[in-house]
Write a protein that holds these residues in place. Sequence first.
Motif, PDB file in Angstrom:
ATOM      1  N   ARG A  77      18.883 -44.437   7.432  1.00  0.00           N
ATOM      2  CA  ARG A  77      19.428 -45.812   8.109  1.00  0.00           C
ATOM      3  C   ARG A  77      21.050 -45.719   7.885  1.00  0.00           C
ATOM      4  O   ARG A  77      21.299 -45.674   6.623  1.00  0.00           O
ATOM      5  CB  ARG A  77      18.778 -46.821   7.273  1.00  0.00           C
ATOM      6  CG  ARG A  77      19.582 -48.495   7.463  1.00  0.00           C
ATOM      7  CD  ARG A  77      18.701 -49.456   6.851  1.00  0.00           C
ATOM      8  NE  ARG A  77      17.320 -49.499   7.057  1.00  0.00           N
ATOM      9  CZ  ARG A  77      16.481 -50.267   6.303  1.00  0.00           C
ATOM     10  NH1 ARG A  77      17.063 -50.564   5.075  1.00  0.00           N
ATOM     11  NH2 ARG A  77      15.133 -49.848   6.519  1.00  0.00           N
ATOM     12  N   GLY A  78      21.666 -45.604   8.961  1.00  0.00           N
ATOM     13  CA  GLY A  78      23.116 -45.639   8.798  1.00  0.00           C
ATOM     14  C   GLY A  78      23.702 -44.133   7.999  1.00  0.00           C
ATOM     15  O   GLY A  78      24.654 -44.153   7.540  1.00  0.00           O
ATOM     16  N   GLY A  79      22.817 -43.096   8.121  1.00  0.00           N
ATOM     17  CA  GLY A  79      23.099 -42.021   7.702  1.00  0.00           C
ATOM     18  C   GLY A  79      22.602 -41.761   6.242  1.00  0.00           C
ATOM     19  O   GLY A  79      22.863 -40.501   5.563  1.00  0.00           O
ATOM     20  N   HIS A  80      21.957 -42.840   5.648  1.00  0.00           N
ATOM     21  CA  HIS A  80      21.706 -42.804   4.321  1.00  0.00           C
ATOM     22  C   HIS A  80      19.925 -42.778   4.294  1.00  0.00           C
ATOM     23  O   HIS A  80      19.155 -43.456   5.141  1.00  0.00           O
ATOM     24  CB  HIS A  80      21.988 -43.907   3.749  1.00  0.00           C
ATOM     25  CG  HIS A  80      23.564 -43.935   3.426  1.00  0.00           C
ATOM     26  ND1 HIS A  80      24.164 -43.435   2.358  1.00  0.00           N
ATOM     27  CD2 HIS A  80      24.313 -44.685   4.146  1.00  0.00           C
ATOM     28  CE1 HIS A  80      25.493 -43.860   2.567  1.00  0.00           C
ATOM     29  NE2 HIS A  80      25.733 -44.430   3.695  1.00  0.00           N
ATOM     30  N   LEU A  81      19.576 -42.003   3.291  1.00  0.00           N
ATOM     31  CA  LEU A  81      18.039 -42.006   3.283  1.00  0.00           C
ATOM     32  C   LEU A  81      17.394 -42.968   2.296  1.00  0.00           C
ATOM     33  O   LEU A  81      17.959 -43.233   1.236  1.00  0.00           O
ATOM     34  CB  LEU A  81      17.877 -40.572   2.550  1.00  0.00           C
ATOM     35  CG  LEU A  81      16.265 -40.140   2.501  1.00  0.00           C
ATOM     36  CD1 LEU A  81      15.757 -40.044   3.827  1.00  0.00           C
ATOM     37  CD2 LEU A  81      15.893 -38.965   1.492  1.00  0.00           C
ATOM     38  N   VAL A  82      16.306 -43.649   2.912  1.00  0.00           N
ATOM     39  CA  VAL A  82      16.020 -44.783   2.374  1.00  0.00           C
ATOM     40  C   VAL A  82      14.446 -44.832   2.252  1.00  0.00           C
ATOM     41  O   VAL A  82      13.919 -44.387   3.173  1.00  0.00           O
ATOM     42  CB  VAL A  82      16.331 -46.108   2.818  1.00  0.00           C
ATOM     43  CG1 VAL A  82      17.878 -46.480   3.005  1.00  0.00           C
ATOM     44  CG2 VAL A  82      15.770 -46.336   4.179  1.00  0.00           C
TER      45      VAL A  82
ATOM     46  N   CYS B  94      23.242 -38.250   4.578  1.00  0.00           N
ATOM     47  CA  CYS B  94      22.538 -37.259   4.646  1.00  0.00           C
ATOM     48  C   CYS B  94      23.064 -36.463   5.835  1.00  0.00           C
ATOM     49  O   CYS B  94      23.060 -36.907   7.024  1.00  0.00           O
ATOM     50  CB  CYS B  94      21.079 -37.625   5.046  1.00  0.00           C
ATOM     51  SG  CYS B  94      19.918 -36.334   5.092  1.00  0.00           S
ATOM     52  N   ALA B  95      23.413 -35.117   5.576  1.00  0.00           N
ATOM     53  CA  ALA B  95      24.013 -34.261   6.571  1.00  0.00           C
ATOM     54  C   ALA B  95      23.098 -33.073   7.166  1.00  0.00           C
ATOM     55  O   ALA B  95      23.328 -32.823   8.029  1.00  0.00           O
ATOM     56  CB  ALA B  95      25.112 -33.544   5.695  1.00  0.00           C
ATOM     57  N   ARG B  96      22.126 -33.030   6.484  1.00  0.00           N
ATOM     58  CA  ARG B  96      21.169 -31.804   7.257  1.00  0.00           C
ATOM     59  C   ARG B  96      19.666 -31.883   6.357  1.00  0.00           C
ATOM     60  O   ARG B  96      19.625 -32.759   5.553  1.00  0.00           O
ATOM     61  CB  ARG B  96      21.628 -30.616   7.186  1.00  0.00           C
ATOM     62  CG  ARG B  96      21.831 -30.163   5.487  1.00  0.00           C
ATOM     63  CD  ARG B  96      22.794 -28.698   5.468  1.00  0.00           C
ATOM     64  NE  ARG B  96      21.748 -27.663   5.742  1.00  0.00           N
ATOM     65  CZ  ARG B  96      22.250 -26.428   5.674  1.00  0.00           C
ATOM     66  NH1 ARG B  96      23.347 -26.201   5.145  1.00  0.00           N
ATOM     67  NH2 ARG B  96      21.348 -25.463   6.003  1.00  0.00           N
TER      68      ARG B  96
ATOM     69  N   PHE C  29      19.653 -33.014   2.413  1.00  0.00           N
ATOM     70  CA  PHE C  29      21.000 -32.757   2.002  1.00  0.00           C
ATOM     71  C   PHE C  29      21.842 -33.600   2.198  1.00  0.00           C
ATOM     72  O   PHE C  29      22.172 -34.250   3.233  1.00  0.00           O
ATOM     73  CB  PHE C  29      21.415 -31.139   2.095  1.00  0.00           C
ATOM     74  CG  PHE C  29      20.468 -30.217   1.632  1.00  0.00           C
ATOM     75  CD1 PHE C  29      20.351 -29.638   0.509  1.00  0.00           C
ATOM     76  CD2 PHE C  29      19.464 -29.792   2.866  1.00  0.00           C
ATOM     77  CE1 PHE C  29      19.577 -28.497   0.303  1.00  0.00           C
ATOM     78  CE2 PHE C  29      18.516 -28.892   2.211  1.00  0.00           C
ATOM     79  CZ  PHE C  29      18.614 -27.964   1.095  1.00  0.00           C
ATOM     80  N   PHE C  30      22.826 -33.866   1.262  1.00  0.00           N
ATOM     81  CA  PHE C  30      23.727 -35.044   1.028  1.00  0.00           C
ATOM     82  C   PHE C  30      25.241 -34.623   0.752  1.00  0.00           C
ATOM     83  O   PHE C  30      25.402 -33.884   0.075  1.00  0.00           O
ATOM     84  CB  PHE C  30      23.453 -36.256   0.104  1.00  0.00           C
ATOM     85  CG  PHE C  30      22.062 -36.655   0.477  1.00  0.00           C
ATOM     86  CD1 PHE C  30      21.855 -37.810   1.247  1.00  0.00           C
ATOM     87  CD2 PHE C  30      21.043 -36.243  -0.166  1.00  0.00           C
ATOM     88  CE1 PHE C  30      20.664 -38.221   1.374  1.00  0.00           C
ATOM     89  CE2 PHE C  30      19.547 -36.345   0.187  1.00  0.00           C
ATOM     90  CZ  PHE C  30      19.665 -37.929   0.908  1.00  0.00           C
ATOM     91  N   ASP C  31      26.199 -35.271   1.553  1.00  0.00           N
ATOM     92  CA  ASP C  31      27.552 -35.017   1.529  1.00  0.00           C
ATOM     93  C   ASP C  31      27.996 -35.821   0.092  1.00  0.00           C
ATOM     94  O   ASP C  31      27.411 -36.510  -0.626  1.00  0.00           O
ATOM     95  CB  ASP C  31      28.254 -35.167   2.534  1.00  0.00           C
ATOM     96  CG  ASP C  31      28.438 -36.661   3.114  1.00  0.00           C
ATOM     97  OD1 ASP C  31      27.975 -37.468   2.257  1.00  0.00           O
ATOM     98  OD2 ASP C  31      28.885 -36.550   4.197  1.00  0.00           O
TER      99      ASP C  31
ATOM    100  N   LEU D 128      24.592 -23.110   0.736  1.00  0.00           N
ATOM    101  CA  LEU D 128      24.169 -24.290   1.199  1.00  0.00           C
ATOM    102  C   LEU D 128      25.473 -25.233   1.777  1.00  0.00           C
ATOM    103  O   LEU D 128      25.383 -26.374   1.866  1.00  0.00           O
ATOM    104  CB  LEU D 128      23.537 -25.217   0.283  1.00  0.00           C
ATOM    105  CG  LEU D 128      22.006 -24.686   0.027  1.00  0.00           C
ATOM    106  CD1 LEU D 128      21.170 -25.256  -1.066  1.00  0.00           C
ATOM    107  CD2 LEU D 128      21.381 -24.564   1.326  1.00  0.00           C
ATOM    108  N   GLY D 129      26.535 -24.544   1.976  1.00  0.00           N
ATOM    109  CA  GLY D 129      27.626 -25.239   2.256  1.00  0.00           C
ATOM    110  C   GLY D 129      28.371 -26.039   1.113  1.00  0.00           C
ATOM    111  O   GLY D 129      28.302 -25.759  -0.059  1.00  0.00           O
ATOM    112  N   ARG D 130      28.859 -27.152   1.599  1.00  0.00           N
ATOM    113  CA  ARG D 130      29.426 -28.090   0.557  1.00  0.00           C
ATOM    114  C   ARG D 130      28.478 -29.552   0.277  1.00  0.00           C
ATOM    115  O   ARG D 130      28.942 -30.331  -0.046  1.00  0.00           O
ATOM    116  CB  ARG D 130      30.816 -28.670   1.193  1.00  0.00           C
ATOM    117  CG  ARG D 130      31.947 -27.658   1.083  1.00  0.00           C
ATOM    118  CD  ARG D 130      33.151 -27.972   1.604  1.00  0.00           C
ATOM    119  NE  ARG D 130      34.224 -26.873   1.382  1.00  0.00           N
ATOM    120  CZ  ARG D 130      34.900 -26.922   0.465  1.00  0.00           C
ATOM    121  NH1 ARG D 130      34.650 -27.685  -0.513  1.00  0.00           N
ATOM    122  NH2 ARG D 130      35.947 -25.907   0.143  1.00  0.00           N
ATOM    123  N   ALA D 131      27.211 -29.117   0.387  1.00  0.00           N
ATOM    124  CA  ALA D 131      26.236 -30.100   0.399  1.00  0.00           C
ATOM    125  C   ALA D 131      26.270 -30.620  -1.276  1.00  0.00           C
ATOM    126  O   ALA D 131      26.524 -29.725  -2.261  1.00  0.00           O
ATOM    127  CB  ALA D 131      24.859 -29.761   0.278  1.00  0.00           C
TER     128      ALA D 131
END
Length: 364
Positions: free
Chosen positions: A220-225, A200-202, A193-195, A266-269
């Motif tokens: 990588r650095g919070g990003h899904l690759v 990627c937040a969760r 899940f992404f903000d 799912l919150g603010r995803a």
Amino acid sequence: MDADLKLIGTLFEELAEPDWASAFLTGVCEATQSPAGALLQVDVASRRQTLPAYVGQGREMAVAFERKHAEGNPWRPTDEASGPPAGSVVVPDDALPLSALRRTAFWSDFLRPMQIDHGCGLIGFRSPEKVVSLTLLRSARRGVYDAEERAWLGRLAPHWVNACRLRNRLVPNERNESDATRALDALSTAAFFFDERGRCARWNAAADSLLIEGDLVRLRGGHLVAAHPGSGALFASTGATTVLRRRDGSVGGHAAAHRLPGHGALGRARAVVFVDSLTAMRPPLLRQALTALHGLTPREAELAERLATGSDLAETAAAMGVSTEGARTRLKVVFGKAGARNQAALVALVRSLYAVLGQNTSDT
């Protein structure tokens, strides 16, 4: 005084936002010289502990706590329903001295790798359903939270309690979010899940397994690759399917991105990427089999699974957050339970089980 007022003000600026307490948590950690801290939420009925916010450590720490170490947390009261009331400043050292804490698996497996020895909690909300508290963490070098620090936290307590009460009224669906998390963890398909920034937040338990494997996707650095450069972009086109290749170039799975409304359970995803692996068996299934067939504990099963994927003992120990010597001690126990003479025999056993389960999985 002005600094305290400014810190208190951060509590009420973004009460409806997912990271509403992050600025306050950061400020309290800085003021108490605590290198790490977290917002801890406990579901009283299930005793499930989650970390909606944290500072000083990455998402991996939160995932490790929630899925591996929370159950053995000796700092939580035995009866959560009758714990300290909202507004209380709780210092675990008062009930559990450091010498006793260091004899627990929670310290050796989770706190020690982060060089954490002391904690302090500020209870913000307590109801029959849930408990919300601020948790501060620091090392033995800095020492136990003293009377002056406790008094300062006590002065913040009424404001913290008011903010938590308002938060509970403004965002009544947090329990639904917890239920959604449990439902997602039951999925065999990995979900990330992404903000709004594309970070990627969760992610769910199946996604955690893919990240451990590291052969299809990585963070990588919070990003899904994608692990293989020849794979398509994971956000190339919402709703379309992207082919994912393993590091050896073979097709290993598919990814599909979908937009989310940014509110609800799912919150603010803002987006979710589902990743389905074509050939890899989920490590949780393998670990469940090791537990059922050989009586391994979840941590022992994880140790065996990681070694079977090619990691050496030092790498495995680091990934599990334990010392190499601690992993070696656990490994000897695993040898006895599995009837393996050495590590090579254990790896062969686990890989043969992996192959059998993989075949069974494809047949169903």
